[in-house]
Design a protein around this motif. Structure first.
Motif: not given
Length: 137
Positions: A109-137
């Protein structure tokens, strides 16, 4: 390369985001795609057993922690570093893992694949921005 100190609160915040985003993504926005692709009934999909949600939160914690490890290995703080680490995680882990059902499911199912991959790309990118933005130097 700097020695970075990852704030545990950033991992928790990123995992809360991932869990909430996943619930909205699959529970509201793409519910029908999930139901039809897996051939569930609406009743089967509405299984509200809380143990599954706890599992989802634990998975989200592991994802946020893994992204934090990539950020720490790179040694660069900031939102941009978090996004970069997330995209590496998506390419190295998210893309291959979400591709298994596409390749090995009899439905391919290509539609399910696109939904899952899009969720991972968006979700993980925002999660990384949260973690990276809160780092103590």
């Amino acid at each position: 390369m700097q020695k970075l100190s990852i704030r545990p609160s950033s991992i928790i915040l990123a995992s809360i985001f991932l869990s909430t985003f996943g619930g909205i993504w699959y529970g509201l926005l793409f519910r029908d795609v999930q139901i039809s692709a897996h051939r569930y009934t609406a009743e089967e999909y509405a299984n509200d057993n809380p143990i599954w949600y706890i599992g989802g939160v634990l998975i989200s914690l592991l994802i946020a922690w893994g992204i934090s490890l990539i950020i720490r290995l790179k040694g660069e703080p900031g939102i941009r570093a978090g996004i970069s680490a997330s995209l590496k995680a998506v390419i190295g882990f998210g893309l291959p893992l979400v591709s298994y059902p596409l390749v090995f499911s009899p439905l391919h199912d290509l539609q399910l694949y696109a939904v899952g991959l899009s969720q991972i790309i968006i979700g993980w990118t925002v999660a990384g921005a949260i973690v990276g933005g809160m780092i103590k130097k």
